[in-house]
Design a protein around this motif. Structure first.
Motif, PDB file in Angstrom:
ATOM      1  N   GLY A 106      15.850  15.952  -1.679  1.00 60.04           N
ATOM      2  CA  GLY A 106      16.754  14.946  -2.217  1.00 60.04           C
ATOM      3  C   GLY A 106      16.405  13.505  -1.925  1.00 60.04           C
ATOM      4  N   MET A 107      15.307  13.245  -1.217  1.00 62.82           N
ATOM      5  CA  MET A 107      14.930  11.866  -0.945  1.00 62.82           C
ATOM      6  C   MET A 107      14.344  11.231  -2.198  1.00 62.82           C
ATOM      7  SD  MET A 107      13.371  11.763   2.909  1.00 62.82           S
ATOM      8  CE  MET A 107      13.815  10.054   3.144  1.00 62.82           C
ATOM      9  N   LEU A 158       9.316   2.781   9.703  1.00 63.52           N
ATOM     10  CA  LEU A 158       8.554   3.490  10.731  1.00 63.52           C
ATOM     11  C   LEU A 158       7.490   2.581  11.321  1.00 63.52           C
ATOM     12  CD1 LEU A 158       7.817   6.120  12.218  1.00 63.52           C
ATOM     13  CD2 LEU A 158       6.314   6.671  10.300  1.00 63.52           C
ATOM     14  N   HIS A 159       6.806   1.835  10.468  1.00 64.79           N
ATOM     15  CA  HIS A 159       5.783   0.938  11.018  1.00 64.79           C
ATOM     16  C   HIS A 159       6.420  -0.145  11.872  1.00 64.79           C
ATOM     17  CE1 HIS A 159       2.324  -1.417  11.789  1.00 64.79           C
ATOM     18  NE2 HIS A 159       2.964  -2.479  11.325  1.00 64.79           N
ATOM     19  N   GLN A 160       7.569  -0.678  11.450  1.00 65.76           N
ATOM     20  CA  GLN A 160       8.213  -1.728  12.240  1.00 65.76           C
ATOM     21  C   GLN A 160       8.654  -1.192  13.600  1.00 65.76           C
ATOM     22  OE1 GLN A 160      11.252  -3.261   9.650  1.00 65.76           O
ATOM     23  NE2 GLN A 160       9.761  -4.231   8.298  1.00 65.76           N
ATOM     24  N   VAL A 161       9.128   0.069  13.630  1.00 64.03           N
ATOM     25  CA  VAL A 161       9.543   0.669  14.914  1.00 64.03           C
ATOM     26  C   VAL A 161       8.330   0.854  15.807  1.00 64.03           C
ATOM     27  CG1 VAL A 161      10.425   2.778  15.972  1.00 64.03           C
ATOM     28  CG2 VAL A 161      11.615   1.770  14.044  1.00 64.03           C
ATOM     29  N   GLN A 196      13.618   5.673  -0.971  1.00 59.91           N
ATOM     30  CA  GLN A 196      13.930   6.019   0.422  1.00 59.91           C
ATOM     31  C   GLN A 196      12.661   6.276   1.224  1.00 59.91           C
ATOM     32  OE1 GLN A 196      16.772   9.209  -0.654  1.00 59.91           O
ATOM     33  NE2 GLN A 196      18.121   8.307   0.878  1.00 59.91           N
ATOM     34  N   VAL A 197      11.697   6.944   0.615  1.00 58.47           N
ATOM     35  CA  VAL A 197      10.441   7.215   1.311  1.00 58.47           C
ATOM     36  C   VAL A 197       9.719   5.906   1.614  1.00 58.47           C
ATOM     37  CG1 VAL A 197       8.183   8.344   1.165  1.00 58.47           C
ATOM     38  CG2 VAL A 197      10.223   9.522   0.297  1.00 58.47           C
ATOM     39  N   PHE A 255       0.838  -1.198   0.000  1.00 53.88           N
ATOM     40  CA  PHE A 255       0.000   0.000   0.000  1.00 53.88           C
ATOM     41  C   PHE A 255       0.875   1.251   0.000  1.00 53.88           C
ATOM     42  CE2 PHE A 255      -2.226   3.468   2.064  1.00 53.88           C
ATOM     43  CZ  PHE A 255      -3.474   3.458   1.444  1.00 53.88           C
ATOM     44  N   ILE A 256       1.868   1.273   0.877  1.00 52.25           N
ATOM     45  CA  ILE A 256       2.775   2.423   0.947  1.00 52.25           C
ATOM     46  C   ILE A 256       3.476   2.615  -0.403  1.00 52.25           C
ATOM     47  CG2 ILE A 256       4.945   3.251   1.957  1.00 52.25           C
ATOM     48  CD1 ILE A 256       3.982   1.915   4.615  1.00 52.25           C
ATOM     49  N   SER A 257       3.962   1.532  -0.977  1.00 48.96           N
ATOM     50  CA  SER A 257       4.659   1.614  -2.254  1.00 48.96           C
ATOM     51  C   SER A 257       3.751   2.157  -3.349  1.00 48.96           C
ATOM     52  CB  SER A 257       5.183   0.231  -2.644  1.00 48.96           C
ATOM     53  OG  SER A 257       5.845   0.286  -3.886  1.00 48.96           O
ATOM     54  N   ALA A 258       2.512   1.654  -3.420  1.00 50.48           N
ATOM     55  CA  ALA A 258       1.569   2.120  -4.440  1.00 50.48           C
ATOM     56  C   ALA A 258       1.191   3.577  -4.216  1.00 50.48           C
ATOM     57  CB  ALA A 258       0.321   1.233  -4.434  1.00 50.48           C
ATOM     58  N   TYR A 259       1.075   3.987  -2.958  1.00 48.28           N
ATOM     59  CA  TYR A 259       0.731   5.380  -2.651  1.00 48.28           C
ATOM     60  C   TYR A 259       1.862   6.310  -3.091  1.00 48.28           C
ATOM     61  CZ  TYR A 259      -2.182   8.744  -0.111  1.00 48.28           C
ATOM     62  OH  TYR A 259      -3.024   9.781   0.227  1.00 48.28           O
TER      63      TYR A 259
END
Length: 198
Positions: free
Chosen positions: A175-176, A188-191, A180-181, A100-104
């Protein structure tokens, strides 16, 4: 029924025809000039309708930008609701969340300028759409599957915050890369997912 596509009240035939003319004219102006072409006076002239007709359908250019994104939003929703895994059902929830994150992020790369107009024309525009509520609800469901005791609503909001179009544009200008995003949000979700043991 999907939250954006087809969610408005039934229109009279002439009103629906005017709406299509306005959206078509706006799409042509954006194709020719970019989002700077999304000026309601120019859209009205291009569509051959009065400015009042445009404002009755679209009170600001953010609403018109949302209409231009309707087809893309519909495809995105269908992909994560009923499409093939890992974005659609059938994969483990952690994989679906990453997909989902990748597609977004991919959507932000291709439609970021229009999304920024749609999300920022009024202060709360991003959060009051059916699309945002569906995105958040989908993430809440996935996070709840991953970790039953999580505050899934807050974590979903926290994951969606960096996916605001303006925030994403800022990260890209700093520059990201999209990769990287994507990786950062997955991390972030794993943390946050392990925070209950801290």
């Amino acid at each position: 029924m999907l939250p954006i596509a087809g969610s408005g009240p039934v229109e009279r035939a002439d009103a629906a025809r005017n709406r299509r003319k306005i959206v078509r004219a706006a799409a042509e102006l954006v194709a020719a000039k970019g989002v700077d072409g999304l000026v309601l006076d120019e859209v009205a002239a291009e569509a051959g309708v009065g400015i009042g007709t445009v404002y009755r359908r679209f009170p600001d250019k953010g609403a018109l930008a949302q209409a231009l994104l309707d087809e893309n939003e519909r495809e995105f929703q269908e992909a994560f609701i009923s499409g093939p895994p890992p974005l659609g059902p059938g994969a483990p929830p952690q994989e679906r969340l990453r997909a989902f994150i990748s597609a977004y992020v991919d959507r932000l790369e291709t439609h970021g300028d229009l999304l920024m107009v749609a999300e920022t024309e009024t202060p709360m525009a991003r959060f009051v759409t059916g699309a945002y509520r569906l995105h958040r609800g989908h993430l809440v469901a996935l996070i709840s599957e991953i970790e039953l005791a999580a505050d899934a609503r807050f974590r979903a909001e926290a994951l969606l915050a960096p996916l605001a179009a303006a925030q994403y544009a800022y990260l890209r200008r700093e520059g990201m890369t999209p990769e990287q995003v994507k990786a950062g949000l997955s991390d972030l979700h794993q943390v946050t997912g392990s925070s209950r043991t801290v």
